[in-house]
Design a protein around this motif. Sequence first.
Motif, PDB file in Angstrom:
ATOM      1  N   ALA A  43       0.840 121.778 -85.137  1.00  0.00           N
ATOM      2  CA  ALA A  43       0.306 122.794 -86.049  1.00  0.00           C
ATOM      3  C   ALA A  43      -1.217 122.695 -86.147  1.00  0.00           C
ATOM      4  CB  ALA A  43       0.938 122.643 -87.432  1.00  0.00           C
ATOM      5  N   GLU A  44      -1.732 121.479 -86.238  1.00  0.00           N
ATOM      6  CA  GLU A  44      -3.184 121.278 -86.308  1.00  0.00           C
ATOM      7  C   GLU A  44      -3.855 121.734 -85.018  1.00  0.00           C
ATOM      8  OE1 GLU A  44      -6.337 117.538 -86.479  1.00  0.00           O
ATOM      9  OE2 GLU A  44      -4.289 117.267 -87.211  1.00  0.00           O
ATOM     10  N   LEU A  45      -3.241 121.409 -83.876  1.00  0.00           N
ATOM     11  CA  LEU A  45      -3.819 121.776 -82.591  1.00  0.00           C
ATOM     12  C   LEU A  45      -3.835 123.299 -82.422  1.00  0.00           C
ATOM     13  CD1 LEU A  45      -3.331 119.996 -79.254  1.00  0.00           C
ATOM     14  CD2 LEU A  45      -2.814 122.426 -79.347  1.00  0.00           C
ATOM     15  N   VAL A  46      -2.740 123.972 -82.802  1.00  0.00           N
ATOM     16  CA  VAL A  46      -2.687 125.433 -82.698  1.00  0.00           C
ATOM     17  C   VAL A  46      -3.698 126.067 -83.648  1.00  0.00           C
ATOM     18  CG1 VAL A  46      -1.236 127.457 -83.075  1.00  0.00           C
ATOM     19  CG2 VAL A  46      -0.313 125.465 -81.889  1.00  0.00           C
TER      20      VAL A  46
ATOM     21  N   LEU B 268      -5.546 138.523 -86.467  1.00  0.00           N
ATOM     22  CA  LEU B 268      -4.769 137.290 -86.343  1.00  0.00           C
ATOM     23  C   LEU B 268      -3.991 137.006 -87.615  1.00  0.00           C
ATOM     24  CD1 LEU B 268      -7.285 134.910 -84.540  1.00  0.00           C
ATOM     25  CD2 LEU B 268      -4.947 135.347 -83.796  1.00  0.00           C
ATOM     26  N   ALA B 269      -2.741 136.613 -87.440  1.00  0.00           N
ATOM     27  CA  ALA B 269      -1.917 136.121 -88.551  1.00  0.00           C
ATOM     28  C   ALA B 269      -1.283 134.826 -88.082  1.00  0.00           C
ATOM     29  CB  ALA B 269      -0.848 137.139 -88.928  1.00  0.00           C
ATOM     30  N   ALA B 270      -1.455 133.755 -88.853  1.00  0.00           N
ATOM     31  CA  ALA B 270      -0.949 132.452 -88.434  1.00  0.00           C
ATOM     32  C   ALA B 270      -0.164 131.793 -89.561  1.00  0.00           C
ATOM     33  CB  ALA B 270      -2.102 131.546 -88.004  1.00  0.00           C
ATOM     34  N   ALA B 271       1.019 131.315 -89.228  1.00  0.00           N
ATOM     35  CA  ALA B 271       1.848 130.538 -90.155  1.00  0.00           C
ATOM     36  C   ALA B 271       2.008 129.159 -89.545  1.00  0.00           C
ATOM     37  CB  ALA B 271       3.202 131.211 -90.352  1.00  0.00           C
ATOM     38  N   LEU B 272       1.298 128.176 -90.103  1.00  0.00           N
ATOM     39  CA  LEU B 272       1.227 126.845 -89.503  1.00  0.00           C
ATOM     40  C   LEU B 272       1.568 125.773 -90.540  1.00  0.00           C
ATOM     41  CD1 LEU B 272      -2.150 127.422 -87.621  1.00  0.00           C
ATOM     42  CD2 LEU B 272       0.155 127.702 -86.697  1.00  0.00           C
ATOM     43  N   PRO B 273       2.830 125.682 -90.950  1.00  0.00           N
ATOM     44  CA  PRO B 273       3.213 124.657 -91.926  1.00  0.00           C
ATOM     45  C   PRO B 273       3.267 123.270 -91.278  1.00  0.00           C
ATOM     46  CG  PRO B 273       5.159 125.772 -91.131  1.00  0.00           C
ATOM     47  CD  PRO B 273       3.983 126.473 -90.493  1.00  0.00           C
TER      48      PRO B 273
ATOM     49  N   ARG C 238       3.180 131.557 -84.972  1.00  0.00           N
ATOM     50  CA  ARG C 238       4.051 130.826 -85.906  1.00  0.00           C
ATOM     51  C   ARG C 238       4.449 129.494 -85.291  1.00  0.00           C
ATOM     52  NH1 ARG C 238       6.325 135.804 -85.348  1.00  0.00           N
ATOM     53  NH2 ARG C 238       8.195 134.993 -84.342  1.00  0.00           N
ATOM     54  N   VAL C 239       4.389 128.456 -86.121  1.00  0.00           N
ATOM     55  CA  VAL C 239       4.855 127.124 -85.723  1.00  0.00           C
ATOM     56  C   VAL C 239       5.876 126.684 -86.761  1.00  0.00           C
ATOM     57  CG1 VAL C 239       4.216 124.708 -85.373  1.00  0.00           C
ATOM     58  CG2 VAL C 239       2.696 126.511 -84.582  1.00  0.00           C
ATOM     59  N   GLY C 240       6.966 126.071 -86.310  1.00  0.00           N
ATOM     60  CA  GLY C 240       7.989 125.608 -87.248  1.00  0.00           C
ATOM     61  C   GLY C 240       8.943 124.634 -86.601  1.00  0.00           C
TER      62      GLY C 240
ATOM     63  N   VAL D  70       5.636 130.163 -81.557  1.00  0.00           N
ATOM     64  CA  VAL D  70       5.863 131.558 -81.171  1.00  0.00           C
ATOM     65  C   VAL D  70       4.529 132.300 -81.252  1.00  0.00           C
ATOM     66  CG1 VAL D  70       7.084 133.701 -81.677  1.00  0.00           C
ATOM     67  CG2 VAL D  70       8.213 131.497 -82.068  1.00  0.00           C
ATOM     68  N   VAL D  71       4.169 132.999 -80.174  1.00  0.00           N
ATOM     69  CA  VAL D  71       2.978 133.853 -80.149  1.00  0.00           C
ATOM     70  C   VAL D  71       3.436 135.258 -79.795  1.00  0.00           C
ATOM     71  CG1 VAL D  71       0.748 134.309 -79.078  1.00  0.00           C
ATOM     72  CG2 VAL D  71       1.460 131.948 -79.490  1.00  0.00           C
ATOM     73  N   ALA D  72       3.264 136.191 -80.723  1.00  0.00           N
ATOM     74  CA  ALA D  72       3.685 137.578 -80.516  1.00  0.00           C
ATOM     75  C   ALA D  72       2.497 138.506 -80.706  1.00  0.00           C
ATOM     76  CB  ALA D  72       4.800 137.943 -81.499  1.00  0.00           C
ATOM     77  N   ASP D  73       2.518 139.649 -80.025  1.00  0.00           N
ATOM     78  CA  ASP D  73       1.440 140.633 -80.169  1.00  0.00           C
ATOM     79  C   ASP D  73       2.022 142.037 -80.170  1.00  0.00           C
ATOM     80  OD1 ASP D  73       1.400 141.847 -77.388  1.00  0.00           O
ATOM     81  OD2 ASP D  73       1.024 139.751 -76.853  1.00  0.00           O
ATOM     82  N   ASP D  74       1.192 143.025 -80.460  1.00  0.00           N
ATOM     83  CA  ASP D  74       1.647 144.415 -80.462  1.00  0.00           C
ATOM     84  C   ASP D  74       1.103 145.175 -79.262  1.00  0.00           C
ATOM     85  OD1 ASP D  74      -1.003 144.581 -81.153  1.00  0.00           O
ATOM     86  OD2 ASP D  74      -0.708 145.883 -82.900  1.00  0.00           O
TER      87      ASP D  74
END
Length: 286
Positions: free
Chosen positions: A148-151, A167-172, A208-210, A219-223
């Motif tokens: 998560a820290e690296l991403v 950008l939207a990032a969810a890095l718990p 997203r990382v989980g 997971v890396v997603a785009d539009d």
Amino acid sequence: VVGWVAGSLGTRSLRGLAREAAGMRPAVDSERHVAVDRGVAAVDELAQALNSAMDRIAVEVATTDSALRASRSFTADASHELSTPLTAMGADLEVLHGHPDLDAAQRAEIVEELLHDHRRLLDLLAMLRDLARGDQQTDRAFEPVDLAELVDEAVDSLARRHPRVRLAAALPDVPVVRGWRAGLRVLGDNLLTNAVVHGGDDVAVDVRVGAHGDGVRLVVADDGPGFPAADRERLRGRSERGTSSRPGTGLGLAPVDQQGGLHGGSIALGDADGGGAEVTVVLPAV
């Protein structure tokens, strides 16, 4: 005669060890070992030492083989990937050399193309270097890594280079993975850069990382335009790219696929909820 007979009997196990060792080939018989239960303590110790030496030689042979394969792969990749920008630069330079009377606007346009191709060359060389380094890595380079820290670092870097990207990032907090930190950073950077290359500078990227079972999922997603279903496996190879006309390294998702395999993970290409591309990487946790 008695002394000769006694000496022959006393050295029989040693001579047997010598014959067995003489027939061993470290480069071929990497899993072969000599017997260590010959009934003579000193000879058994020597056999164990010989087996340990064979194991070390086998490791070095494998490492050398890997380095040679990496060198051959690097040469092939470099030859294939560098030819296009170099050819384009050569054509532009010939135009500048053969037409000194070009007006300022045309000259500026050609110089801009030269600068673009020069930047592309630098990007290609950096990516080829990372691929070659990845081919040569072993477990000895692995350490605990907070994915998560690296991403998060990779996301910050992308935001600085492409301020228009949404950008939207969810890095718990997630379990730590064991891996080669530089290689995992290459994986993250390449996923994010590919999203921008094929989706545009104003593309929306969701990271997203989980936790995922016994591992960690990225997971890396785009539009953007997404992955054509027929091209998904091909795009994971080296020197493969999609149908987008936007400039890229031409190496496809090869660095991602390489690092996923190196770390014992899995890579899946799919469709994002918004219709764009989605790449899922699952790595085993420590």
